[in-house]
Design a protein around this motif. Structure first.
Motif, PDB file in Angstrom:
ATOM      1  N   THR A   1      -7.469  20.821  -2.964  1.00  0.00           N
ATOM      2  CA  THR A   1      -7.568  19.354  -2.945  1.00  0.00           C
ATOM      3  C   THR A   1      -6.829  18.734  -1.775  1.00  0.00           C
ATOM      4  OG1 THR A   1      -5.649  19.202  -4.373  1.00  0.00           O
ATOM      5  CG2 THR A   1      -7.805  19.194  -5.454  1.00  0.00           C
ATOM      6  N   THR A   2      -6.294  19.542  -0.873  1.00  0.00           N
ATOM      7  CA  THR A   2      -5.498  18.986   0.210  1.00  0.00           C
ATOM      8  C   THR A   2      -6.322  18.118   1.142  1.00  0.00           C
ATOM      9  OG1 THR A   2      -5.820  21.003   1.473  1.00  0.00           O
ATOM     10  CG2 THR A   2      -3.799  20.827   0.178  1.00  0.00           C
ATOM     11  N   GLY A   3      -7.594  18.406   1.291  1.00  0.00           N
ATOM     12  CA  GLY A   3      -8.412  17.643   2.215  1.00  0.00           C
ATOM     13  C   GLY A   3      -9.039  16.410   1.602  1.00  0.00           C
ATOM     14  N   LEU A   4      -8.894  16.186   0.299  1.00  0.00           N
ATOM     15  CA  LEU A   4      -9.548  15.072  -0.367  1.00  0.00           C
ATOM     16  C   LEU A   4      -8.769  13.768  -0.254  1.00  0.00           C
ATOM     17  CD1 LEU A   4     -10.746  16.813  -3.647  1.00  0.00           C
ATOM     18  CD2 LEU A   4     -12.043  16.357  -1.564  1.00  0.00           C
ATOM     19  N   GLU A   5      -7.462  13.848  -0.038  1.00  0.00           N
ATOM     20  CA  GLU A   5      -6.626  12.649  -0.006  1.00  0.00           C
ATOM     21  C   GLU A   5      -5.864  12.548   1.301  1.00  0.00           C
ATOM     22  OE1 GLU A   5      -4.146  13.063  -3.433  1.00  0.00           O
ATOM     23  OE2 GLU A   5      -5.565  11.992  -4.696  1.00  0.00           O
ATOM     24  N   LEU A   6      -5.665  11.331   1.739  1.00  0.00           N
ATOM     25  CA  LEU A   6      -4.840  11.036   2.899  1.00  0.00           C
ATOM     26  C   LEU A   6      -3.506  10.524   2.376  1.00  0.00           C
ATOM     27  CD1 LEU A   6      -4.546  10.552   6.002  1.00  0.00           C
ATOM     28  CD2 LEU A   6      -5.400   8.249   5.563  1.00  0.00           C
ATOM     29  N   VAL A   7      -2.418  11.141   2.789  1.00  0.00           N
ATOM     30  CA  VAL A   7      -1.084  10.732   2.341  1.00  0.00           C
ATOM     31  C   VAL A   7      -0.437   9.926   3.466  1.00  0.00           C
ATOM     32  CG1 VAL A   7       1.184  11.520   1.569  1.00  0.00           C
ATOM     33  CG2 VAL A   7      -0.864  12.790   0.918  1.00  0.00           C
ATOM     34  N   LEU A   8      -0.021   8.711   3.134  1.00  0.00           N
ATOM     35  CA  LEU A   8       0.616   7.823   4.108  1.00  0.00           C
ATOM     36  C   LEU A   8       1.988   7.402   3.602  1.00  0.00           C
ATOM     37  CD1 LEU A   8      -2.427   5.533   4.926  1.00  0.00           C
ATOM     38  CD2 LEU A   8      -1.528   7.381   6.329  1.00  0.00           C
ATOM     39  N   LYS A   9       2.877   7.093   4.532  1.00  0.00           N
ATOM     40  CA  LYS A   9       4.211   6.589   4.193  1.00  0.00           C
ATOM     41  C   LYS A   9       4.196   5.090   4.450  1.00  0.00           C
ATOM     42  CE  LYS A   9       7.491   9.133   5.961  1.00  0.00           C
ATOM     43  NZ  LYS A   9       8.277   9.971   6.888  1.00  0.00           N
ATOM     44  N   VAL A  10       4.582   4.310   3.433  1.00  0.00           N
ATOM     45  CA  VAL A  10       4.472   2.854   3.507  1.00  0.00           C
ATOM     46  C   VAL A  10       5.801   2.210   3.112  1.00  0.00           C
ATOM     47  CG1 VAL A  10       3.177   0.855   2.668  1.00  0.00           C
ATOM     48  CG2 VAL A  10       2.046   3.049   2.847  1.00  0.00           C
ATOM     49  N   ARG A  11       6.125   1.084   3.772  1.00  0.00           N
ATOM     50  CA  ARG A  11       7.299   0.290   3.404  1.00  0.00           C
ATOM     51  C   ARG A  11       7.064  -1.154   3.830  1.00  0.00           C
ATOM     52  NH1 ARG A  11      11.945   2.003   7.784  1.00  0.00           N
ATOM     53  NH2 ARG A  11      11.001   0.972   9.573  1.00  0.00           N
ATOM     54  N   ILE A  12       7.970  -2.027   3.391  1.00  0.00           N
ATOM     55  CA  ILE A  12       7.922  -3.434   3.774  1.00  0.00           C
ATOM     56  C   ILE A  12       8.870  -3.631   4.944  1.00  0.00           C
ATOM     57  CG2 ILE A  12       8.394  -5.786   3.022  1.00  0.00           C
ATOM     58  CD1 ILE A  12       7.763  -4.844   0.169  1.00  0.00           C
ATOM     59  N   GLN A  13       8.431  -4.341   5.969  1.00  0.00           N
ATOM     60  CA  GLN A  13       9.276  -4.586   7.137  1.00  0.00           C
ATOM     61  C   GLN A  13      10.473  -5.451   6.758  1.00  0.00           C
ATOM     62  OE1 GLN A  13       7.939  -7.434   9.969  1.00  0.00           O
ATOM     63  NE2 GLN A  13       8.964  -6.422  11.670  1.00  0.00           N
ATOM     64  N   ASP A  14      11.616  -5.161   7.332  1.00  0.00           N
ATOM     65  CA  ASP A  14      12.861  -5.913   7.131  1.00  0.00           C
ATOM     66  C   ASP A  14      13.245  -6.043   5.664  1.00  0.00           C
ATOM     67  OD1 ASP A  14      13.125  -6.255   9.844  1.00  0.00           O
ATOM     68  OD2 ASP A  14      12.119  -8.190   9.867  1.00  0.00           O
TER      69      ASP A  14
ATOM     70  N   ILE B   1       7.703   4.915   0.914  1.00  0.00           N
ATOM     71  CA  ILE B   1       7.135   5.594  -0.244  1.00  0.00           C
ATOM     72  C   ILE B   1       5.845   6.248   0.230  1.00  0.00           C
ATOM     73  CG2 ILE B   1       8.125   4.002  -1.931  1.00  0.00           C
ATOM     74  CD1 ILE B   1       5.249   2.843  -2.214  1.00  0.00           C
ATOM     75  N   GLU B   2       5.428   7.285  -0.446  1.00  0.00           N
ATOM     76  CA  GLU B   2       4.188   7.955  -0.083  1.00  0.00           C
ATOM     77  C   GLU B   2       3.086   7.485  -1.013  1.00  0.00           C
ATOM     78  OE1 GLU B   2       4.825  12.182  -0.091  1.00  0.00           O
ATOM     79  OE2 GLU B   2       5.994  12.100   1.753  1.00  0.00           O
ATOM     80  N   ILE B   3       1.938   7.173  -0.419  1.00  0.00           N
ATOM     81  CA  ILE B   3       0.774   6.786  -1.214  1.00  0.00           C
ATOM     82  C   ILE B   3      -0.379   7.716  -0.843  1.00  0.00           C
ATOM     83  CG2 ILE B   3       1.479   4.373  -1.398  1.00  0.00           C
ATOM     84  CD1 ILE B   3      -0.715   3.783   0.740  1.00  0.00           C
ATOM     85  N   GLU B   4      -1.323   7.836  -1.753  1.00  0.00           N
ATOM     86  CA  GLU B   4      -2.490   8.670  -1.522  1.00  0.00           C
ATOM     87  C   GLU B   4      -3.740   7.806  -1.545  1.00  0.00           C
ATOM     88  OE1 GLU B   4      -0.520   9.366  -4.337  1.00  0.00           O
ATOM     89  OE2 GLU B   4       0.781  10.770  -3.292  1.00  0.00           O
ATOM     90  N   LEU B   5      -4.618   8.034  -0.581  1.00  0.00           N
ATOM     91  CA  LEU B   5      -5.914   7.354  -0.527  1.00  0.00           C
ATOM     92  C   LEU B   5      -7.004   8.409  -0.479  1.00  0.00           C
ATOM     93  CD1 LEU B   5      -5.229   4.670   2.229  1.00  0.00           C
ATOM     94  CD2 LEU B   5      -5.456   4.262  -0.203  1.00  0.00           C
TER      95      LEU B   5
END
Length: 144
Positions: free
Chosen positions: A35-48, A55-59
């Motif tokens: 399943t590694t190729g099915l999701e894109l893992v991104l690191k997200v945060r709020i500026q300032d 945090i890591e999210i999956e799309l």
């Protein structure tokens, strides 16, 4: 008598056909689907934000769009989508459309920039700026 000499290519081809290649497993060890190729893992945060961590999210790669990234990010960070002014891929690229999102790779860092004049409830996410004014009134009164 003497066996005919095989070339390296023929020998490797024969081994891989017989499952004898030591670098490749003869049988799969895991029956779980990859399943590694099915999701894109991104690191997200709020500026300032007071919270500087990502945090890591999956799309799902099949549903990569600006709107899906915005929805998932806001949901995970607890921010309404209306409060997001823009999204930035760090260090300095503004994400504007679906094609920008589709070019993202695993573990890239995304920052949400919130609207400045919003609900005071959401200003708790941003740290207060301690900027000093650039204009110095004392210096303006000095004569030479």
């Amino acid at each position: 008598m003497e066996e005919p000499k095989q070339g390296i290519r023929e020998k490797l081809a024969g081994q891989s056909q017989q499952g004898m290649n030591p670098h490749l497993p003869a049988e799969p060890h895991d029956s779980k689907p990859d399943t590694t190729g099915l999701e894109l893992v991104l690191k997200v945060r709020i500026q300032d934000s007071r919270e500087n961590d990502f945090i890591e999210i999956e799309l799902h790669r099949q549903e990569l769009s600006y709107q899906s990234l915005l929805q998932v990010s806001c949901s995970e960070l607890g921010v309404p989508p209306e409060q997001v002014e823009k999204m930035r891929k760090l260090p300095n690229t503004v994400l504007r459309k679906d094609k920008d999102i589709q070019r993202l790779q695993d573990f890239q860092e995304i920052e949400l920039l919130l609207v400045k004049s919003g609900n005071p409830e959401w200003t708790q996410h941003t740290s207060p700026r301690t900027e000093t004014p650039c204009y110095n009134s004392n210096a303006a009164k000095m004569t030479y």
